[in-house]
Scaffold this motif. Structure first.
Motif, mmCIF file in Angstrom:
data_model
loop_
_atom_site.group_PDB
_atom_site.id
_atom_site.type_symbol
_atom_site.label_atom_id
_atom_site.label_comp_id
_atom_site.label_asym_id
_atom_site.label_seq_id
_atom_site.Cartn_x
_atom_site.Cartn_y
_atom_site.Cartn_z
ATOM 1 N N GLU A 176 38.933 35.862 -19.290
ATOM 2 C CA GLU A 176 37.757 35.949 -18.437
ATOM 3 C C GLU A 176 36.524 36.356 -19.232
ATOM 4 N N LEU A 177 36.695 37.283 -20.164
ATOM 5 C CA LEU A 177 35.589 37.701 -21.023
ATOM 6 C C LEU A 177 35.039 36.516 -21.817
ATOM 7 N N LEU A 178 35.936 35.743 -22.422
ATOM 8 C CA LEU A 178 35.515 34.635 -23.263
ATOM 9 C C LEU A 178 34.861 33.530 -22.449
ATOM 10 N N ARG A 179 35.370 33.255 -21.289
ATOM 11 C CA ARG A 179 34.758 32.245 -20.426
ATOM 12 C C ARG A 179 33.314 32.606 -20.129
ATOM 13 N N SER A 180 33.100 33.866 -19.786
ATOM 14 C CA SER A 180 31.752 34.305 -19.438
ATOM 15 C C SER A 180 30.829 34.348 -20.650
ATOM 16 N N ALA A 181 31.315 34.923 -21.744
ATOM 17 C CA ALA A 181 30.473 35.119 -22.920
ATOM 18 C C ALA A 181 30.173 33.812 -23.659
ATOM 19 N N LEU A 182 31.140 32.900 -23.694
ATOM 20 C CA LEU A 182 30.958 31.647 -24.430
ATOM 21 C C LEU A 182 30.420 30.525 -23.554
#
Length: 290
Positions: free
Chosen positions: A142-148
């Motif tokens: 979820e972090l990577l989806r949002s940040a990237l």
């Protein structure tokens, strides 16, 4: 004799996909293989979690799930995607998957499955990002989806549209590497998730995508009496790219085959199911079903 398809799979360590059939039979999908079948009767629900549908319900020919509403609910209730398995003790991996220029997604898969999930999705290139417990992998996803700014899924129609015009292997890997670099540099990763260094795994050769011509039609659904027949050119994810005798290239999503009773097609019957992008075209067949 009718066979019932149980779906396409990519056995671990294999270089080709197989079609599985109820009863345990499999058909290797080697390049150049000729195949042909005719759907008969009505498409029936395949049930959930190895259990037959109690209603033997009829399902839509256009649905890729081949399950009635109740069986679909039961199947999803026990899936990782539903977040109902927080106590799953297995190790999971987070990955980046590339399907074409600008089409990258982030996801997770059980480590014991190896790259099977990436093959099933038709990922042309992928790289692992990290490994650890399920919920740590989910939080990092979820972090990577949002940040990237990348999604957790890409429509199959979009994947099919670019397979015949992919850039070279170096360019494919470079796009994934850049996102990997950004991903591992982010703060906020779950502490229990171990980062994994970049290594591009390219599936273009496994899928048969090198030199793949553009598709001239996509099967929208199977119907009673409808025939699909042709020579296998490529298999990517659940999709079979078939060269017909009329020199068309038809794409068949094998998920549309599940739930049907299938028999070997008649010689010269051709492609006589609803297509998007072209009319019916003659195909080729072989003895038996596949």
């Amino acid at each position: 004799m009718a066979w019932r398809c149980a779906g396409l799979s990519w056995p671990r360590g294999a270089r080709t996909a197989v079609l599985a059939w109820e009863g345990g039979r499999v058909s290797p999908l080697t390049p150049g293989k000729e195949l042909g079948f005719r759907a008969e009767g009505q498409r029936r629900c395949v049930g959930a979690r190895g259990n037959p549908c109690p209603l033997v319900a009829v399902v839509s020919g256009r649905a890729t799930g081949a399950r009635c509403a109740e069986c679909a609910r039961l199947d999803r209730a026990h899936s990782v995607a539903a977040d109902t398995m927080a106590d799953d003790p297995r190790t999971y991996r987070v990955y980046l998957a590339w399907f074409g220029p600008g089409m990258v997604k982030v996801g997770i898969t059980a480590e014991e499955r190896g790259p099977a999930r990436l093959l099933e999705q038709g990922a042309v290139v992928f790289s692992w990002l990290g490994r650890g417990p399920l919920m740590a992998a989910r939080r990092t996803e979820e972090l990577l989806r949002s940040a990237l700014g990348v999604p957790d899924r890409i429509p199959y129609a979009d994947k099919r549209a670019v397979r015949a015009a992919l850039p070279g292997a170096a360019e494919r890997a470079a796009e994934v590497e850049e996102l990997h670099r950004r991903a591992v540099g982010l703060t906020g990763w779950a502490e229990s998730l171990e980062r994994i260094g970049f290594e591009a795994v390219d599936h273009a050769g496994v899928f048969g995508l090198d030199g793949l011509p553009a598709a001239t039609g996509v099967v929208r659904e199977l119907v009673d009496g409808g025939v699909v027949a042709g020579r296998l050119v490529a298999a990517a994810g659940p999709d079979l790219h078939l060269r017909t005798a009329g020199d068309g290239l038809v794409v068949l999503d094998t998920r549309l085959m599940t739930g049907w009773a299938l028999v070997g097609s008649d010689l010269g019957a051709g492609v006589t199911v609803p297509l998007a992008g072209m009319g019916s075209a003659p195909g080729s067949v072989q003895d038996g079903l596949f």
